[in-house]
Design a protein around this motif. Structure first.
Motif, PDB file in Angstrom:
ATOM      1  N   ASN A  73       0.841  -1.198   0.000  1.00 39.45           N
ATOM      2  CA  ASN A  73       0.000   0.000   0.000  1.00 39.45           C
ATOM      3  C   ASN A  73       0.874   1.244   0.000  1.00 39.45           C
ATOM      4  OD1 ASN A  73      -1.768   2.162   0.594  1.00 39.45           O
ATOM      5  ND2 ASN A  73      -3.179   0.789   1.628  1.00 39.45           N
ATOM      6  N   ARG A  74       0.743   2.058  -1.041  1.00 39.53           N
ATOM      7  CA  ARG A  74       1.564   3.267  -1.182  1.00 39.53           C
ATOM      8  C   ARG A  74       1.426   4.190   0.027  1.00 39.53           C
ATOM      9  NH1 ARG A  74       4.449   6.986  -1.456  1.00 39.53           N
ATOM     10  NH2 ARG A  74       5.181   8.175  -3.267  1.00 39.53           N
ATOM     11  N   ASP A  75       0.239   4.247   0.620  1.00 41.38           N
ATOM     12  CA  ASP A  75       0.009   5.132   1.767  1.00 41.38           C
ATOM     13  C   ASP A  75       0.822   4.714   2.992  1.00 41.38           C
ATOM     14  OD1 ASP A  75      -1.808   6.525   0.249  1.00 41.38           O
ATOM     15  OD2 ASP A  75      -3.557   5.482   1.057  1.00 41.38           O
ATOM     16  N   ARG A  76       1.268   3.475   3.041  1.00 44.71           N
ATOM     17  CA  ARG A  76       1.980   2.951   4.209  1.00 44.71           C
ATOM     18  C   ARG A  76       3.498   2.937   4.021  1.00 44.71           C
ATOM     19  NH1 ARG A  76      -1.431   0.827   7.843  1.00 44.71           N
ATOM     20  NH2 ARG A  76      -3.598   0.609   7.183  1.00 44.71           N
ATOM     21  N   LEU A  77       3.969   3.389   2.886  1.00 47.60           N
ATOM     22  CA  LEU A  77       5.391   3.263   2.565  1.00 47.60           C
ATOM     23  C   LEU A  77       6.273   4.049   3.532  1.00 47.60           C
ATOM     24  CD1 LEU A  77       7.632   2.258   0.711  1.00 47.60           C
ATOM     25  CD2 LEU A  77       7.158   4.196  -0.804  1.00 47.60           C
ATOM     26  N   LEU A  78       5.936   5.290   3.797  1.00 56.80           N
ATOM     27  CA  LEU A  78       6.791   6.113   4.658  1.00 56.80           C
ATOM     28  C   LEU A  78       6.820   5.567   6.085  1.00 56.80           C
ATOM     29  CD1 LEU A  78       8.589   8.553   5.056  1.00 56.80           C
ATOM     30  CD2 LEU A  78       6.538   9.963   5.367  1.00 56.80           C
ATOM     31  N   ALA A  79       5.679   5.145   6.600  1.00 55.91           N
ATOM     32  CA  ALA A  79       5.640   4.586   7.955  1.00 55.91           C
ATOM     33  C   ALA A  79       6.463   3.301   8.038  1.00 55.91           C
ATOM     34  CB  ALA A  79       4.195   4.318   8.375  1.00 55.91           C
ATOM     35  N   ASP A  80       6.371   2.453   7.012  1.00 52.30           N
ATOM     36  CA  ASP A  80       7.155   1.219   7.005  1.00 52.30           C
ATOM     37  C   ASP A  80       8.651   1.515   6.930  1.00 52.30           C
ATOM     38  OD1 ASP A  80       4.789  -0.163   7.110  1.00 52.30           O
ATOM     39  OD2 ASP A  80       4.862  -0.908   5.043  1.00 52.30           O
ATOM     40  N   ALA A  81       9.022   2.508   6.115  1.00 53.93           N
ATOM     41  CA  ALA A  81      10.433   2.883   6.003  1.00 53.93           C
ATOM     42  C   ALA A  81      10.943   3.464   7.316  1.00 53.93           C
ATOM     43  CB  ALA A  81      10.614   3.893   4.865  1.00 53.93           C
ATOM     44  N   LYS A  82      10.117   4.236   7.988  1.00 54.96           N
ATOM     45  CA  LYS A  82      10.504   4.813   9.277  1.00 54.96           C
ATOM     46  C   LYS A  82      10.735   3.713  10.304  1.00 54.96           C
ATOM     47  CE  LYS A  82       8.864   8.063  12.811  1.00 54.96           C
ATOM     48  NZ  LYS A  82       7.752   8.961  13.218  1.00 54.96           N
ATOM     49  N   ALA A  83       9.842   2.730  10.327  1.00 54.96           N
ATOM     50  CA  ALA A  83      10.005   1.615  11.258  1.00 54.96           C
ATOM     51  C   ALA A  83      11.298   0.851  10.975  1.00 54.96           C
ATOM     52  CB  ALA A  83       8.801   0.676  11.174  1.00 54.96           C
ATOM     53  N   LYS A  84      11.611   0.669   9.682  1.00 51.81           N
ATOM     54  CA  LYS A  84      12.852  -0.034   9.317  1.00 51.81           C
ATOM     55  C   LYS A  84      14.072   0.779   9.754  1.00 51.81           C
ATOM     56  CE  LYS A  84      13.025  -2.385   5.474  1.00 51.81           C
ATOM     57  NZ  LYS A  84      13.432  -3.743   5.883  1.00 51.81           N
ATOM     58  N   ALA A  85      14.021   2.092   9.553  1.00 50.12           N
ATOM     59  CA  ALA A  85      15.145   2.950   9.936  1.00 50.12           C
ATOM     60  C   ALA A  85      15.392   2.903  11.438  1.00 50.12           C
ATOM     61  CB  ALA A  85      14.876   4.384   9.479  1.00 50.12           C
ATOM     62  N   LEU A  86      14.316   2.962  12.211  1.00 50.21           N
ATOM     63  CA  LEU A  86      14.464   2.912  13.671  1.00 50.21           C
ATOM     64  C   LEU A  86      14.999   1.563  14.131  1.00 50.21           C
ATOM     65  CD1 LEU A  86      11.226   4.816  14.745  1.00 50.21           C
ATOM     66  CD2 LEU A  86      13.592   5.579  15.070  1.00 50.21           C
ATOM     67  N   SER A  87      14.603   0.486  13.433  1.00 49.47           N
ATOM     68  CA  SER A  87      15.105  -0.842  13.812  1.00 49.47           C
ATOM     69  C   SER A  87      16.600  -0.983  13.560  1.00 49.47           C
ATOM     70  CB  SER A  87      14.346  -1.930  13.037  1.00 49.47           C
ATOM     71  OG  SER A  87      14.723  -1.949  11.671  1.00 49.47           O
ATOM     72  N   LEU A  88      17.120  -0.211  12.591  1.00 46.71           N
ATOM     73  CA  LEU A  88      18.549  -0.271  12.270  1.00 46.71           C
ATOM     74  C   LEU A  88      19.384   0.678  13.126  1.00 46.71           C
ATOM     75  CD1 LEU A  88      18.334  -0.304   8.349  1.00 46.71           C
ATOM     76  CD2 LEU A  88      18.859  -2.247   9.826  1.00 46.71           C
ATOM     77  N   ALA A  89      18.727   1.671  13.725  1.00 41.17           N
ATOM     78  CA  ALA A  89      19.469   2.739  14.396  1.00 41.17           C
ATOM     79  C   ALA A  89      20.187   2.275  15.653  1.00 41.17           C
ATOM     80  CB  ALA A  89      18.519   3.891  14.726  1.00 41.17           C
ATOM     81  N   GLU A  90      19.598   1.358  16.398  1.00 40.85           N
ATOM     82  CA  GLU A  90      20.199   0.909  17.648  1.00 40.85           C
ATOM     83  C   GLU A  90      21.487   0.138  17.371  1.00 40.85           C
ATOM     84  OE1 GLU A  90      20.416   0.918  21.672  1.00 40.85           O
ATOM     85  OE2 GLU A  90      18.754   1.766  20.520  1.00 40.85           O
TER      86      GLU A  90
END
Length: 768
Positions: A653-670
Motif C-alpha cells: 500500500n503506497r500510503d503505508r510506505l513512509l511509515a514502514d520505512a521509518k520503522a525499518k530505519a528505527l530498527s537499524l538505528a540501535e
C-alpha cells in the motif's frame, strides 16, 4: 477461523476476476481461481487459460513469476468444495442477479462458517444479492468493488449491508489494504456506488457538450484533460481505454436503477456515431481503434474520428489552455463554455450525492482520484473555482444548488487548521481528515512544519522519533548539483540531532535520474569541467550516504532510474512500494552509470551466492543488465536483478510506505555500524575481451547498433577494472575514477548528445 486471511477463492476467471486473483497472489497469498467447467477433457480450461494469458500480458497482472505459481485453478462443478479451505470468497461472475444468486445458494452449502463472501458487482444492490440467503450468510456478506486492472488501480469501494458483521468487513478491509495495496472507500448501497456513478455521468456530459459546441476530439481532450487534472488520455482517450462497448451497458444499468428525477437521465442520449463505431468494431484500444486509432497502413499515423462526419483524419495537436481553473471557465467562446458545461454539471452532481452515496466529501474525492486517476477530486476542484463563485454561477444559469454548497456559503470545502487538513461536513462544521493507523504521508507533515534544509531541488524534513526524510522536489525528481549539495549539508545535521535518514517522496516517481537537461545545456556550451564536477559531487554524496554514521533507508515508488537507482544501491536498506520500477538505464542515452552504481552491483552479485565463484560470472551478469538498460517491472522483480536484496522490504500500500520505512530505519538505528569500504576482484583485460565478444554477437543479430558497441565497450572497460590485472584488487576509489573517465568519454561523443536530446524531446530512447 480468526481474523487472518490466509487463503482466498475467486470465482469468475474473466478479466476482472483473474486480475483480482493475480493481486492476491502478488501479496504472497495462495488463491483458488474457479470458473464454469469446460466441455473438453480439461474441465478447468477456462481458469487455466486465464492464468496463461496473464503470464504473457502487458501490462502484467502478476508482479513476479513466483506469484503466478500461487494460483490454483479449478472449476465450480468439480472443485467448489475447496472453498471450505478459504477465508475469503470473492464472486466476480457475470453481472446477472439470477446467476449470482444461484452461485450463492451453492456456496452456502460448502463454505466454512465465518468465511467472508463478497461480490465484485458495481451495479446490483447488496440487498438484492442476498435475498433468500440464511442469516449467517448475510452476516458474512459484503460488496468489494475493485477497479480494472486490479494490480494498478488502488481504489476499492466497500459496501456493507445492515446485517454485515463489522468484524468480517474489518478483516477483508485490512487484507485488501495491507496485502493488496488498496485504499478503502466506504460507499453506500446505491447504484454505481461512487466512482462509476460520477465518472459515467462526467463522460456522458463531456461527449454531449463536445458535440453540441462543435469541438473536435482533440480540442475537448485538451480542455477537459490536464487543465482539470484528468490523465493525459483526456476524456475521449479514456473512453478508448475502457472500451466504447461498455458505455451503453453502464448507461443502461444506471439508467434503469436511478430515480426518475436523477440528473443522470438528462445526460442520456442515443449517439448514432457511437452506435456506428461499436457496430463496426471501433470500440477503442481493444478493437480496431476508437475515437483515436493508429493507422498502420499509413505508416503508423495517429488518426482521430471527426465527430460530425464519422470519418477518420490525421490528428491535429491541440494546445491545452493556460491559466487556472477559474480563468478557464471564464474564457469567452467555446473553450470556456465547454469547461464550465463539463465542470458545472459534474461537480454539481457530485455535491448533490452527499450523503446519498458517501458520508463525506473526502470519500468522493478519494474515489475519483483513485478510480479515475483524477489529480483533484470534485470538491478540491470546487475549491479551485471558489465555492461562492461556483454557487453564484449555478444560480445565474438556473441550476439547482446542492444543499452542501448552500451550507458552505463563502467557506471553502477544505482548509488547514493547526497543521491539520480539514473537510467541511453536512453539520456545517470542519472535521480533521483522519488517516488509518500505520499511514504516514509527507504532505501531512508539511502542513505543520518547516523543512530543516531546503533548496531548489531537495528538502530535509523531521518526521518524528529522531528520523528525517530527504525529499527530491525537482521535475520528475531529477537529480542535480542542488541535490548533492543538500545531501552534503544533511549528513552532519542528522548526525548531530537525529537517529536515521529516509530518502522518500510523496510524488508519483522516486526519481527519473540525473537532470539530462542540465547535462545537455552544459554540453552545448562545452562546460566539460562543470559536468565532471557534477559526476564527482554525485559520487561523493552517494558514498557519504553509504558510510554515514547512521542508517539510511531509501523508500522508492514509481520510477527509480539511473541515479535514482544508484542512490538505492548505496542505502543500508530499501523499503520499496510494490509498484517500483528500478534500473540503470544510462546506456539508453549513450552513457554509463557514474555515481557508484556499478561498484555496488558488483559487490551484490559477487556475494549473492547465485552465480559460480570468480570475478567473471558476476561481471557478465551486470554487463547484461546494465548494457541492455534493464528496468524491473515491479519491486518483486527488482530482486531478480539485485536492485533490491532479499532483506529489503516491499510495501503493497503506497500510503503505508513512509511509515514502514521509518520503522525499518528505527530498527537499524540501535547499535548501528557503517559498512566497510569495498574492494573488487575484477576479470581484467581477458574479461573485457569476453564482454566485447558478447556485445558483438548482439550486434551481428541486429540487436545492437554500431554506437551501442562503443557504449558497451566503455562499460566493459569499467566492469573489467580498466588496466587492472586479474590478480589485482580494485579499490572503490579506483572504480569511481573509471566511472568518471568512461562517463566523460561518452558524453563528449556527439552520438550520445543526440540520444540525450531525443530522450528529452520524446521521452523515448534513440537507437543510433
Amino acid at each position: 477461523m480468526g481474523d487472518r486471511i490466509g487463503r482466498v477463492c475467486v470465482i469468475g476467471a474473466g478479466v476482472m476476476g483473474a486480475g483480482i486473483a493475480a493481486q492476491v497472489a502478488n501479496a504472497g497469498v495462495p488463491v483458488l481461481l474457479l470458473d464454469v467447467a469446460g466441455e473438453g477433457p480439461d474441465r478447468s480450461a477456462i481458469a487455466r487459460e486465464a492464468v496463461a494469458r496473464m503470464v504473457k500480458a502487458e501490462p502484467a497482472p502478476f508482479m513476479s513469476k513466483q506469484a503466478a505459481g500461487l494460483v490454483e485453478i479449478g472449476n465450480i462443478e468439480d472443485d467448489l468444495t475447496k472453498v471450505a479451505l478459504c477465508d475469503w470468497i470473492v464472486e466476480a461472475v457475470v453481472e446477472r442477479l439470477d446467476v449470482k444468486q444461484s452461485l450463492y445458494a451453492r456456496l452456502e452449502t460448502v463454505r466454512r462458517p465465518g468465511s467472508a463472501i463478497s461480490s465484485n458487482t458495481s451495479t446490483i444492490p447488496l440487498a438484492k444479492l442476498v435475498e433468500g440467503r440464511s442469516e449467517a450468510f448475510v452476516a458474512d456478506f459484503l460488496i468489494t468493488h475493485f477497479f480494472n486492472p486490479p494490480r494498478y488501480m488502488r481504489l476499492l469501494e466497500v459496501v456493507s449491508g445492515p446485517k454485515t458483521r463489522p468484524e468480517v468487513a474489518a478483516k477483508v478491509e485490512a487484507f485488501a489494504d495491507r496485502a493488496m495495496g488498496k485504499r478503502i472507500v466506504h460507499a453506500k448501497d446505491r447504484p454505481g456506488f461512487i466512482a462509476n456513478r460520477i465518472g459515467t455521468y462526467w463522460i456522458q456530459v463531456a461527449v454531449n457538450a463536445a458535440m453540441d459546441l462543435g469541438l473536435t476530439v482533440e480540442e475537448a481532450d485538451a480542455i477537459g484533460g490536464r487543465p482539470m487534472g484528468v490523465p493525459k488520455t483526456g476524456i475521449f482517450g479514456l473512453i478508448d481505454l475502457v472500451g466504447l462497448d461498455l458505455m451503453p451497458l453502464l448507461q443502461k444499468s444506471l439508467g434503469s436503477s436511478l430515480a426518475p428525477d436523477d440528473p443522470f437521465h438528462a445526460s442520456l442520449r442515443t449517439l448514432q456515431l457511437v452506435e456506428k463505431m461499436i457496430a463496426e468494431g471501433h470500440i477503442g484500444r481493444k478493437g480496431k481503434g476508437g475515437f483515436y486509432r493508429i493507422n498502420r497502413e499509413k505508416g503508423g499515423v495517429r488518426e482521430v474520428i471527426d465527430l460530425v462526419t464519422g470519418e477518420y483524419r490525421p490528428e491535429i495537436k491541440s494546445v491545452p489552455p493556460k491559466g487556472d481553473l477559474a480563468a478557464l471557465v471564464a474564457t469567452k467562446g467555446k473553450i470556456g463554455e465547454f469547461a464550465w458545461g463539463l465542470l458545472g454539471r459534474t461537480l454539481g452532481y457530485a455535491a448533490a450525492l452527499v450523503p446519498e452515496v458517501a458520508e463525506d466529501i473526502v470519500a468522493i474525492d478519494d474515489a475519483m482520484k483513485l478510480g479515475y486517476n483524477w489529480k483533484f477530486g470534485p470538491f478540491e476542484l470546487i475549491d479551485q473555482l471558489g465555492t461562492a463563485n461556483f454557487v453564484r454561477r449555478l444560480e445565474q444559469e438556473g441550476s439547482a444548488v446542492p444543499a452542501l454548497l448552500k451550507l458552505a456559503g463563502e467557506r471553502s470545502l477544505y482548509r488547514v487548521e493547526n497543521g491539520r487538513r480539514q473537510y467541511f461536513g453536512l453539520d456545517g462544521e470542519y472535521h480533521d481528515i483522519v488517516r488509518s493507523e500505520g499511514v504516514l504521508l509527507l504532505e501531512d507533515i508539511k502542513l505543520g512544519s518547516q523543512p530543516l534544509l531546503k533548496n531548489g531541488s531537495a528538502a530535509l524534513w523531521n518526521i518524528g522519533d529522531g528520523v528525517t526524510a530527504l525529499e527530491f522536489t525537482g521535475k520528475m525528481n531529477a537529480l542535480d548539483s542542488d541535490v548533492m549539495e543538500l545531501i552534503a549539508k544533511a549528513i552532519p545535521l542528522v548526525q548531530r540531532h537525529h537517529k536515521a535518514l529516509i530518502i522518500y517522496s510523496d510524488a508519483r516517481n522516486f526519481s527519473a535520474g540525473a537532470n539530462l537537461g542540465f547535462a545537455l545545456f552544459a554540453v552545448n556550451i562545452a562546460a566539460w569541467g562543470e559536468i565532471e564536477k557534477l559526476v564527482a559531487a554525485g559520487q561523493q554524496a552517494y558514498k557519504a550516504l553509504k558510510y554515514a554514521p547512521f542508517p539510511v533507508v531509501a523508500a522508492p515508488a514509481g520510477m527509480a532510474l539511473g541515479g535514482g537507482c544508484e542512490i538505492l544501491l548505496h542505502a543500508d536498506a530499501v523499503q520499496a512500494h510494490a509498484e517500483t520500477y528500478i534500473g540503470l538505464v544510462e546506456t539508453g542515452v549513450g552513457l554509463i552509470p557514474a555515481w557508484g552504481g556499478c561498484g555496488e552491483m558488483i559487490d551484490r552479485w559477487t556475494h549473492s551466492g547465485r552465480l559460480p565463484k570468480g570475478p567473471m560470472p558476476s561481471v557478465a551478469r551486470i554487463f547484461e543488465i546494465v548494457g541492455t538498460a534493464t528496468v524491473s517491472k515491479s519491486a518483486a522483480e527488482a530482486r531478480d536483478y539485485l536492485f533490491l536484496r532479499d532483506r529489503d522490504g516491499i510495501t503493497m500500500n503506497r500510503d503505508r510506505l513512509l511509515a514502514d520505512a521509518k520503522a525499518k530505519a528505527l530498527s537499524l538505528a540501535e547499535g548501528y555500524v557503517p559498512p566497510e569500504a569495498s574492494q573488487y576482484r575484477l576479470p581484467g583485460a581477458s574479461g573485457r575481451v569476453a564482454l566485447r565478444f558478447a556485445a558483438e554477437r548482439f550486434h551481428r543479430l541486429g540487436l545492437a547498433t554500431d554506437y551501442d558497441l562503443i557504449v558497451s565497450d566503455t562499460l566493459a572497460e569499467l566492469l573489467s577494472g580498466g588496466s587492472a590485472d586479474l590478480l589485482d584488487d580494485v579499490s572503490e576509489a579506483e572504480l569511481l575514477a573509471l566511472e568518471r573517465q568512461g562517463f566523460m568519454a561518452r558524453i563528449r561523443d556527439g552520438r550520445s548528445q543526440v540520444r540525450i536530446e531525443h530522450m528529452l524531446e520524446t521521452g523515448k530512447p534513440l537507437r543510433n
